[in-house]
Design an enzyme around this catalytic site. Structure first.
Site, PDB file in Angstrom:
ATOM      1  N   ALA A 181       0.857  -1.190   0.000  1.00  0.00           N
ATOM      2  CA  ALA A 181       0.000   0.000   0.000  1.00  0.00           C
ATOM      3  C   ALA A 181       0.893   1.240   0.000  1.00  0.00           C
ATOM      4  O   ALA A 181       2.040   1.182   0.454  1.00  0.00           O
ATOM      5  CB  ALA A 181      -0.890  -0.016   1.234  1.00  0.00           C
ATOM      6  N   GLY A 228       0.632  -4.979   0.707  1.00  0.00           N
ATOM      7  CA  GLY A 228      -0.561  -5.045  -0.147  1.00  0.00           C
ATOM      8  C   GLY A 228      -0.285  -5.707  -1.491  1.00  0.00           C
ATOM      9  O   GLY A 228      -1.186  -6.295  -2.101  1.00  0.00           O
ATOM     10  N   GLU A 281      -0.640  -9.226  -0.786  1.00  0.00           N
ATOM     11  CA  GLU A 281      -2.073  -9.494  -0.569  1.00  0.00           C
ATOM     12  C   GLU A 281      -2.818  -9.566  -1.904  1.00  0.00           C
ATOM     13  O   GLU A 281      -3.684 -10.417  -2.107  1.00  0.00           O
ATOM     14  CB  GLU A 281      -2.667  -8.418   0.348  1.00  0.00           C
ATOM     15  CG  GLU A 281      -2.221  -8.636   1.800  1.00  0.00           C
ATOM     16  CD  GLU A 281      -2.419  -7.430   2.703  1.00  0.00           C
ATOM     17  OE1 GLU A 281      -2.209  -6.291   2.244  1.00  0.00           O
ATOM     18  OE2 GLU A 281      -2.779  -7.630   3.877  1.00  0.00           O
ATOM     19  N   GLU A 291       5.010  -4.863   7.003  1.00  0.00           N
ATOM     20  CA  GLU A 291       4.217  -3.875   7.768  1.00  0.00           C
ATOM     21  C   GLU A 291       4.715  -3.713   9.197  1.00  0.00           C
ATOM     22  O   GLU A 291       4.639  -2.625   9.771  1.00  0.00           O
ATOM     23  CB  GLU A 291       2.734  -4.292   7.793  1.00  0.00           C
ATOM     24  CG  GLU A 291       1.987  -4.056   6.498  1.00  0.00           C
ATOM     25  CD  GLU A 291       2.059  -5.232   5.545  1.00  0.00           C
ATOM     26  OE1 GLU A 291       2.941  -6.099   5.718  1.00  0.00           O
ATOM     27  OE2 GLU A 291       1.220  -5.286   4.628  1.00  0.00           O
TER      28      GLU A 291
HETATM   29  N1  CAA Z   1       4.561   3.306  -0.734  1.00  0.00           N
HETATM   30  C1  CAA Z   1       4.944   4.455  -1.311  1.00  0.00           C
HETATM   31  N2  CAA Z   1       6.077   4.585  -2.051  1.00  0.00           N
HETATM   32  C2  CAA Z   1       6.837   3.483  -2.198  1.00  0.00           C
HETATM   33  C3  CAA Z   1       6.506   2.250  -1.606  1.00  0.00           C
HETATM   34  C4  CAA Z   1       5.303   2.185  -0.844  1.00  0.00           C
HETATM   35  N3  CAA Z   1       4.870   1.036  -0.301  1.00  0.00           N
HETATM   36  N4  CAA Z   1       7.463   1.353  -1.914  1.00  0.00           N
HETATM   37  C5  CAA Z   1       8.367   2.000  -2.675  1.00  0.00           C
HETATM   38  N5  CAA Z   1       7.994   3.292  -2.846  1.00  0.00           N
HETATM   39  C6  CAA Z   1       8.692   4.334  -3.616  1.00  0.00           C
HETATM   40  C7  CAA Z   1       9.945   4.801  -2.887  1.00  0.00           C
HETATM   41  O1  CAA Z   1       9.621   5.766  -1.921  1.00  0.00           O
HETATM   42  C8  CAA Z   1      10.753   5.353  -4.036  1.00  0.00           C
HETATM   43  O2  CAA Z   1      10.252   6.626  -4.374  1.00  0.00           O
HETATM   44  P1  CAA Z   1      11.275   7.849  -4.686  1.00  0.00           P
HETATM   45  O3  CAA Z   1      12.062   7.374  -5.896  1.00  0.00           O
HETATM   46  O4  CAA Z   1      10.366   8.999  -4.965  1.00  0.00           O
HETATM   47  O5  CAA Z   1      12.138   7.992  -3.466  1.00  0.00           O
HETATM   48  C9  CAA Z   1      10.394   4.407  -5.189  1.00  0.00           C
HETATM   49  O6  CAA Z   1       9.173   3.775  -4.828  1.00  0.00           O
HETATM   50  C10 CAA Z   1      11.425   3.322  -5.424  1.00  0.00           C
HETATM   51  O7  CAA Z   1      11.662   2.677  -4.186  1.00  0.00           O
HETATM   52  P2  CAA Z   1      13.136   2.515  -3.544  1.00  0.00           P
HETATM   53  O8  CAA Z   1      14.010   3.656  -3.951  1.00  0.00           O
HETATM   54  O9  CAA Z   1      12.974   2.275  -2.091  1.00  0.00           O
HETATM   55  O10 CAA Z   1      13.623   1.214  -4.336  1.00  0.00           O
HETATM   56  P3  CAA Z   1      14.525   0.035  -3.773  1.00  0.00           P
HETATM   57  O11 CAA Z   1      14.781  -0.880  -4.922  1.00  0.00           O
HETATM   58  O12 CAA Z   1      15.701   0.557  -3.026  1.00  0.00           O
HETATM   59  O13 CAA Z   1      13.581  -0.732  -2.689  1.00  0.00           O
HETATM   60  C11 CAA Z   1      11.559  -1.734  -1.887  1.00  0.00           C
HETATM   61  C12 CAA Z   1      12.395  -1.316  -3.113  1.00  0.00           C
HETATM   62  C13 CAA Z   1      12.279  -2.872  -1.151  1.00  0.00           C
HETATM   63  C14 CAA Z   1      10.236  -2.247  -2.414  1.00  0.00           C
HETATM   64  C15 CAA Z   1      11.408  -0.554  -0.927  1.00  0.00           C
HETATM   65  O14 CAA Z   1      10.931   0.565  -1.677  1.00  0.00           O
HETATM   66  C16 CAA Z   1      10.444  -0.789   0.199  1.00  0.00           C
HETATM   67  O15 CAA Z   1      10.818  -1.400   1.183  1.00  0.00           O
HETATM   68  N6  CAA Z   1       9.196  -0.294   0.071  1.00  0.00           N
HETATM   69  C17 CAA Z   1       8.226  -0.346   1.123  1.00  0.00           C
HETATM   70  C18 CAA Z   1       7.636  -1.757   1.253  1.00  0.00           C
HETATM   71  C19 CAA Z   1       6.608  -1.802   2.353  1.00  0.00           C
HETATM   72  O16 CAA Z   1       6.849  -1.474   3.497  1.00  0.00           O
HETATM   73  N7  CAA Z   1       5.379  -2.246   1.991  1.00  0.00           N
HETATM   74  C20 CAA Z   1       4.282  -2.381   2.919  1.00  0.00           C
HETATM   75  C21 CAA Z   1       3.394  -1.193   2.855  1.00  0.00           C
HETATM   76  S1  CAA Z   1       2.087  -1.245   4.092  1.00  0.00           S
HETATM   77  C22 CAA Z   1       0.881  -2.228   3.427  1.00  0.00           C
HETATM   78  O17 CAA Z   1       0.998  -2.736   2.351  1.00  0.00           O
HETATM   79  C23 CAA Z   1      -0.343  -2.402   4.299  1.00  0.00           C
HETATM   80  C24 CAA Z   1      -1.353  -3.362   3.780  1.00  0.00           C
HETATM   81  O18 CAA Z   1      -1.503  -4.418   4.307  1.00  0.00           O
HETATM   82  C25 CAA Z   1      -2.221  -3.009   2.669  1.00  0.00           C
END
Ligand code: CAA
Length: 257
Positions: free
Chosen positions: A65, A108, A111, A131
């Site tokens: 998400a 998500g 999911e 999460e």
């Molecule tokens: N939400 C918003 N933006 C996100 C995102 C997310 N979940 N995941 C990645 N992005 C964005 C980053 O902020 C980045 O944006 P900028 O270039 O503007 O800085 C862009 O996508 C690329 O990401 P990274 O630079 O971080 O790329 P990476 O290859 O170094 O890492 C990744 C990739 C491992 C996926 C890392 O981005 C990450 O850990 N993302 C978050 C994952 C996460 O925590 N997901 C769970 C969300 S909560 C949820 O999903 C609740 C639910 O149950 C519905």
């Protein structure tokens, strides 16, 4: 609705939904989830479509998400707008759904893959629920769907530790169906979709309903639904065609009627 974050295509009788927010690792904002669900429902109604494939890009299926969007939420805004309720509509899609996963399927994103019926993944795909590292928990079905897929002990370990699991491990625990080279994911998902498209559509639908019942209800209710669907399948032309083709030693031609 104009599609801002997904691309829609067809391949034979497969309807393909491509997640398309590449700059945000396909993070699922609410508009994007609305678009995905509406397109799933449109394909479900479309008589030319037999199977739905959901894919991302080579780097990410979906990174969860949208965290930026969630940072504006409060308990009351969540309670009153109930943004995850739309996810429940995925459970009512009657056609088979296949997730084709390259790269990250996190939160998500995982999911969404679990809401599909089958998962084809790249060798380097990563599945996980991070999460807990954000001080929250899966909220769009993860605790329920993963536990039903792999059992309590392993699901709890996976969700508590918040570390991604690779495709081979996910395969080992029965969470996904196929692991292939990254460049073959779409091809393999479409090949599987092609195979499923040749199966009798009414049987496919009844089987999906009965298998879902197996997950959600006591055995006796599941057996009752299975029996009802079995009997009802005899109302279709496909049942007559299938059995006649067997007797005539030829391949059946199913029409979905
Ligand atoms: N939400 C918003 N933006 C996100 C995102 C997310 N979940 N995941 C990645 N992005 C964005 C980053 O902020 C980045 O944006 P900028 O270039 O503007 O800085 C862009 O996508 C690329 O990401 P990274 O630079 O971080 O790329 P990476 O290859 O170094 O890492 C990744 C990739 C491992 C996926 C890392 O981005 C990450 O850990 N993302 C978050 C994952 C996460 O925590 N997901 C769970 C969300 S909560 C949820 O999903 C609740 C639910 O149950 C519905």
């Amino acid at each position: 609705m104009n599609k801002e974050h997904i691309k829609v295509d067809t391949d034979g009788s497969a309807g393909v939904i491509e997640l398309h927010r590449p700059k945000a690792a396909n993070a699922l904002n609410r508009r994007m989830v609305d678009e995905i669900v509406e397109q799933m429902e449109a394909f479900d109604r479309d008589e030319t479509i037999r199977v739905i494939v959901v894919k991302g890009n080579t780097k990410a299926f979906a990174a969860g998400a949208d965290i930026e969007e969630m940072m504006k939420d409060s308990p009351l805004s969540l309670e009153f707008t109930n943004p995850f309720a739309v996810w429940d509509r995925m459970m009512y899609i009657k056609k088979p759904m296949i997730a084709a996963v390259n790269g990250f399927a996190l939160g998500g994103g995982f999911e969404l893959a679990l809401h599909c019926d089958l998962i084809v993944a790249a060798e380097d795909a990563k599945f996980g629920f991070p999460e807990i590292n954000l001080g929250v928990m899966p909220g769009a079905g993860g605790t329920q769907l993963l536990t039903k897929a792999m059992g309590k002990a392993k699901a709890l370990e996976w969700i508590w530790l918040g570390k991604p699991m690779d495709a081979q491990e996910a395969m080992h625990y029965g969470v996904i169906n196929r692991v292939v080279a990254p460049e073959l994911v779409k091809e393999e998902a479409l090949r599987l979709a092609g195979q499923l498209s040749e199966q009798a559509p009414i049987s496919m639908r009844f089987i999906k309903e009965a298998v879902q019942e197996a997950i959600d209800t006591p055995l006796q209710d599941g057996l009752t639904l299975e029996r009802k669907n079995f009997y009802l399948a005899f109302a279709s032309q496909d049942q007559k065609e299938g059995m006649k083709a067997f007797a005539e030693k030829r391949r059946p031609s199913f029409k979905g009627v």
